[in-house]
Design an enzyme around this catalytic site. Structure first.
Site, PDB file in Angstrom:
ATOM      1  N   THR A 143       0.821  -1.215   0.000  1.00 25.99           N
ATOM      2  CA  THR A 143       0.000   0.000   0.000  1.00 25.99           C
ATOM      3  C   THR A 143       0.852   1.262   0.000  1.00 25.99           C
ATOM      4  O   THR A 143       1.971   1.275   0.544  1.00 25.99           O
ATOM      5  CB  THR A 143      -0.906   0.016   1.249  1.00 25.99           C
ATOM      6  OG1 THR A 143      -1.552   1.280   1.370  1.00 25.99           O
ATOM      7  CG2 THR A 143      -0.093  -0.220   2.524  1.00 25.99           C
ATOM      8  N   TYR A 163      -1.823   0.267  10.085  1.00 28.34           N
ATOM      9  CA  TYR A 163      -2.076  -0.399   8.804  1.00 28.34           C
ATOM     10  C   TYR A 163      -0.853  -0.306   7.895  1.00 28.34           C
ATOM     11  O   TYR A 163      -0.341  -1.316   7.405  1.00 28.34           O
ATOM     12  CB  TYR A 163      -3.302   0.206   8.124  1.00 28.34           C
ATOM     13  CG  TYR A 163      -3.463  -0.229   6.687  1.00 28.34           C
ATOM     14  CD1 TYR A 163      -3.754  -1.555   6.383  1.00 28.34           C
ATOM     15  CD2 TYR A 163      -3.320   0.673   5.629  1.00 28.34           C
ATOM     16  CE1 TYR A 163      -3.886  -1.970   5.062  1.00 28.34           C
ATOM     17  CE2 TYR A 163      -3.457   0.269   4.312  1.00 28.34           C
ATOM     18  CZ  TYR A 163      -3.735  -1.053   4.033  1.00 28.34           C
ATOM     19  OH  TYR A 163      -3.855  -1.472   2.729  1.00 28.34           O
TER      20      TYR A 163
END
Length: 332
Positions: A120, A144
């Site tokens: 990501t 995250y």
């Protein structure tokens, strides 16, 4: 049919189900492992085999790899809601980092040669400059992003010690749905703008919240690089071909279009496609939201034959809306 089988973790989810379609369409044999906590068994194409299990169930994973002749892994399984990662960091380090470590160990033990990881742009945190290149500082600002970056580090170290190579694809903002209507984003409580806007346009929501109007952008709202999920899935197939062709090399690449749209520009595009205006609720900024996050995609364009085929904002919106309507029929 290609030689070998690809194990796709999280293949009953949004991006994973599209990767399954791309692999099958390219002639690969596919086995999906998904615990169906956020995925759906009906989202897995019937040409693929589905095994319902957690990726850290090493006995089941290793048996699945051996029984199906798995030669490559595409790893999408994990938790992806940024605010939740802040409130429940241990969940994210368990689901994204610890479970990935188990999966990687199973792959090494089973003699799997190639590993593609769903990473990501959150690994960059708030970038110092835009567009963001792969060698930009990695300073995640939430668990995250950190949980994904830790998995990248594990893959780097494992590839140096074992006969396995990898490609980590750092996604920017994934949107849209399969143009043939075979899959799309189906999870309830989505946090992605285009999905939320599609829900508003089809009556599932009464408005769309705009978080922040004082960013250093042209219209004051945050700018993001939106990539069509079908283009992203195609990049995974091309990345696998590269890993097979050059087994001594591993790669980390941004997956984006290299251009961004603001929140208001996206909502305007939805209005144009639907010929109606979505209500916008202007709210304060969320902590940690960068002004702009756009990919420098020169590396993926030079390393792979991949070229975007769906890099049109209104086209992305149309596919997302078509899937939202199909989902409403299914739920209705």
């Amino acid at each position: 049919m290609r030689d070998g089988c690809v194990l796709v973790t999280g293949g009953a989810g949004y991006i994973g189900s599209h990767a399954v379609l791309a692999l099958l369409d390219a002639g690969w044999k596919v086995v999906v492992v998904d615990n169906l906590v956020t995925g759906f068994d009906w989202a897995v194409d019937k040409r693929a085999k589905l095994v319902v299990a957690n990726i850290d169930d090493e006995a089941t994973i290793r048996a699945t790899m051996g029984d199906n002749g798995v030669t490559a892994v595409m790893h999408f399984a994990g938790s992806v809601v940024v605010p939740e990662s802040v409130s429940d960091p241990l969940k994210y380090y368990r689901n994204n980092t610890v479970a990935s470590r188990s999966l990687i160990e199973s792959a090494v033990a089973s003699g799997v040669k190639h590993f593609i990881f769903s990473s990501t742009a959150a690994t960059y945190g708030i970038p110092e400059q835009v567009p963001v290149s792969e060698d930009s500082p990695k300073v995640p600002i939430n668990p995250y992003g950190m949980s994904k970056l830790m998995t990248e580090f594990m893959l780097r170290d494992v590839a140096a010690a074992h006969p396995i190579n990898y490609c980590a694809l750092r996604y920017f903002n994934v949107a849209g749905a399969d143009p043939q209507g075979r899959s799309g984003q189906s999870t309830a409580g989505a946090t992605h703008l285009i999905k939320i806007a599609a829900e508003a346009a089809t009556g599932k929501r009464d408005a769309v919240s705009v978080f922040g109007t004082d960013f250093a952008t042209e219209d004051g709202t945050g700018v993001r690089d939106y990539i069509h999920v079908t283009d992203l899935a195609a990049a995974h197939v091309d990345a696998l071909d590269l890993l097979i062709a050059r087994p001594e090399e591993s790669h980390t690449m941004n997956a984006g279009y290299g251009r961004g749209f603001s929140v208001l520009q996206v909502l305007d595009a939805v209005d144009r496609v639907t010929n109606r205006k979505i209500e916008r609720r202007l709210e304060g900024r969320r902590a940690g939201d960068p002004d702009a996050l756009v990919a420098d995609n020169s590396k993926i364009l030079s390393a792979l034959p991949w070229r975007p085929k769906h890099d049109d904002l209104e086209g992305i919106v149309k596919d997302a809306l078509a899937w939202e309507r199909k989902l409403a029929e299914r739920e209705g």
